[in-house]
Enzyme design. Structure first.
Site, PDB file in Angstrom:
ATOM      1  N   ASN A   8     -13.591 -14.272 -31.633  1.00 17.89           N
ATOM      2  CA  ASN A   8     -13.926 -13.531 -30.699  1.00 17.89           C
ATOM      3  C   ASN A   8     -12.277 -13.105 -29.700  1.00 17.89           C
ATOM      4  O   ASN A   8     -11.377 -12.256 -29.189  1.00 17.89           O
ATOM      5  CB  ASN A   8     -14.818 -12.736 -30.106  1.00 17.89           C
ATOM      6  CG  ASN A   8     -16.063 -12.612 -31.003  1.00 17.89           C
ATOM      7  OD1 ASN A   8     -15.732 -11.701 -32.464  1.00 17.89           O
ATOM      8  ND2 ASN A   8     -17.249 -13.361 -30.961  1.00 17.89           N
ATOM      9  N   ASN A   9     -11.840 -14.764 -29.641  1.00 14.44           N
ATOM     10  CA  ASN A   9      -9.891 -14.322 -29.000  1.00 14.44           C
ATOM     11  C   ASN A   9      -9.357 -14.230 -29.690  1.00 14.44           C
ATOM     12  O   ASN A   9      -8.824 -15.001 -30.040  1.00 14.44           O
ATOM     13  CB  ASN A   9     -10.425 -16.502 -27.806  1.00 14.44           C
ATOM     14  CG  ASN A   9      -9.166 -16.127 -27.618  1.00 14.44           C
ATOM     15  OD1 ASN A   9      -8.779 -15.531 -27.257  1.00 14.44           O
ATOM     16  ND2 ASN A   9      -9.716 -16.806 -25.899  1.00 14.44           N
ATOM     17  N   ASP A  68     -13.382 -25.096 -30.633  1.00 17.88           N
ATOM     18  CA  ASP A  68     -13.450 -25.508 -28.884  1.00 17.88           C
ATOM     19  C   ASP A  68     -12.725 -25.924 -28.054  1.00 17.88           C
ATOM     20  O   ASP A  68     -11.906 -26.872 -28.838  1.00 17.88           O
ATOM     21  CB  ASP A  68     -15.040 -26.106 -28.821  1.00 17.88           C
ATOM     22  CG  ASP A  68     -15.921 -25.198 -27.468  1.00 17.88           C
ATOM     23  OD1 ASP A  68     -15.812 -24.250 -27.384  1.00 17.88           O
ATOM     24  OD2 ASP A  68     -16.289 -25.750 -27.530  1.00 17.88           O
ATOM     25  N   TYR A 150      -7.147 -21.100 -18.473  1.00 20.70           N
ATOM     26  CA  TYR A 150      -6.180 -21.783 -17.300  1.00 20.70           C
ATOM     27  C   TYR A 150      -4.840 -21.741 -17.946  1.00 20.70           C
ATOM     28  O   TYR A 150      -3.794 -22.615 -16.790  1.00 20.70           O
ATOM     29  CB  TYR A 150      -6.950 -23.215 -17.448  1.00 20.70           C
ATOM     30  CG  TYR A 150      -8.637 -23.133 -17.381  1.00 20.70           C
ATOM     31  CD1 TYR A 150      -8.633 -23.445 -15.733  1.00 20.70           C
ATOM     32  CD2 TYR A 150      -9.274 -23.088 -18.286  1.00 20.70           C
ATOM     33  CE1 TYR A 150     -10.385 -23.619 -15.969  1.00 20.70           C
ATOM     34  CE2 TYR A 150     -10.956 -22.921 -18.007  1.00 20.70           C
ATOM     35  CZ  TYR A 150     -11.128 -23.302 -16.389  1.00 20.70           C
ATOM     36  OH  TYR A 150     -12.706 -23.077 -16.312  1.00 20.70           O
ATOM     37  N   ASP A 151      -4.394 -21.137 -18.713  1.00 20.48           N
ATOM     38  CA  ASP A 151      -3.065 -21.000 -18.738  1.00 20.48           C
ATOM     39  C   ASP A 151      -2.202 -21.319 -16.994  1.00 20.48           C
ATOM     40  O   ASP A 151      -0.665 -21.932 -16.832  1.00 20.48           O
ATOM     41  CB  ASP A 151      -2.060 -20.255 -19.632  1.00 20.48           C
ATOM     42  CG  ASP A 151      -2.568 -21.149 -21.093  1.00 20.48           C
ATOM     43  OD1 ASP A 151      -3.628 -21.922 -20.989  1.00 20.48           O
ATOM     44  OD2 ASP A 151      -2.139 -21.211 -21.793  1.00 20.48           O
ATOM     45  N   LYS A 171       4.393 -23.851 -26.710  1.00 19.02           N
ATOM     46  CA  LYS A 171       2.586 -23.684 -26.164  1.00 19.02           C
ATOM     47  C   LYS A 171       2.347 -24.214 -27.291  1.00 19.02           C
ATOM     48  O   LYS A 171       1.903 -26.049 -27.461  1.00 19.02           O
ATOM     49  CB  LYS A 171       2.682 -22.910 -25.724  1.00 19.02           C
ATOM     50  CG  LYS A 171       0.957 -23.166 -25.606  1.00 19.02           C
ATOM     51  CD  LYS A 171       0.415 -21.233 -24.300  1.00 19.02           C
ATOM     52  CE  LYS A 171      -0.839 -21.867 -24.524  1.00 19.02           C
ATOM     53  NZ  LYS A 171      -2.040 -21.324 -24.193  1.00 19.02           N
TER      54      LYS A 171
END
Length: 192
Positions: A8-9, A68, A150-151, A171
Site C-alpha cells: 500500500n506504500n 519487507d 528513514y531516508d 538510490k
C-alpha cells in the site's frame, strides 16, 4: 507478464516501477480491489514478505511479490529491524520513527547500520526470495526531501548524501530495495 506488488506504500510502488522493464506489468493492490491492510505478524523481515505475498495469492489468486524492509542499527542490536515502520508506535509515522532513533543514538559514536529488503515472489505456485542490503551510517540530523521512511537520516557507505538527497535513479542503483528488485528482474527474465 503481469504481477501484483503487494504494497500500500505508493513510494515503494514508484521506486519498483521505475526499475522494471516494460514487459513486466505491475498491478497495485487498489487495481485488484484489495483495500485491507495485509497482516505483517512475523518476527522476521523474510517472514513478513512471504506472509504478504501468500495472502494475495490465496485471497485474490494473482501471482505476486511483496517486500519487507528493516533498518538494522549495530549499536541497538539490530533494532528497529522488523519493527522499523512501527518503531515509534502503531501510527507508523516516519518523523516519529526518525526522532526516536536519533534519540536512542544520542552520544553514540557507532552509528553504523544497514537497510535490508527481502522480496518474496509467488509465481507458478513456487516461492522465491531475493535480498538486498545497503550498509551505511545514521546521520545526527535529517537532510534532504526526497525518498521516504528513514531516508533523510541514512547515508549509504561511500556517499556523502543521505538517501533523501539522492535522485531515484541513484538510490535504486545502490539501495537495498533496488538491489533486491534487480535480482527479481533477472529471475523474471528467465521466466518470460
Amino acid at each position: 507478464m503481469e504481477l501484483v506488488f503487494a504494497t500500500n506504500n505508493l513510494n515503494k510502488l514508484k521506486e519498483v516501477k521505475a526499475q522494471l522493464p516494460e514487459s513486466i506489468k505491475i498491478l497495485s493492490l487498489a487495481e485488484i480491489g484489495c483495500t485491507i491492510d495485509i497482516p505483517e505478524t512475523s518476527n522476521t523481515i523474510e517472514g513478513n514478505a512471504l506472509q504478504k505475498a501468500m495472502f494475495i495469492k490465496e485471497k485474490f489468486g494473482y501471482d505476486c511479490f511483496a517486500d519487507d524492509t528493516g533498518l538494522e542499527v549495530d549499536v541497538l542490536n539490530g533494532a528497529p529491524g522488523v519493527y522499523s515502520a512501527r518503531y515509534a508506535g502503531e501510527q507508523k509515522d516516519a518523523n516519529d520513527n526518525m526522532h526516536k532513533l536519533l534519540e536512542n543514538l544520542k552520544g553514540s559514536s557507532n552509528r553504523k547500520g544497514r537497510f535490508k529488503t527481502v522480496i518474496s515472489l509467488f509465481i507458478n505456485n513456487e516461492v522465491y526470495s531475493f535480498t538486498g542490503i545497503c550498509n551505511g551510517t545514521i546521520t545526527s540530523k535529517k537532510s534532504g526531501s526526497k525518498g521516504f521512511g528513514y531516508d533523510p537520516i541514512f547515508m549509504p557507505e561511500g556517499y556523502d548524501l543521505t538517501f533523501a538527497e539522492m535522485d531515484l535513479k541513484l538510490k535504486n542503483q545502490i539501495g537495498h530495495r533496488g538491489k533486491a528488485v534487480q535480482q527479481l528482474i533477472i529471475y523474471l527474465k528467465t521466466q518470460s
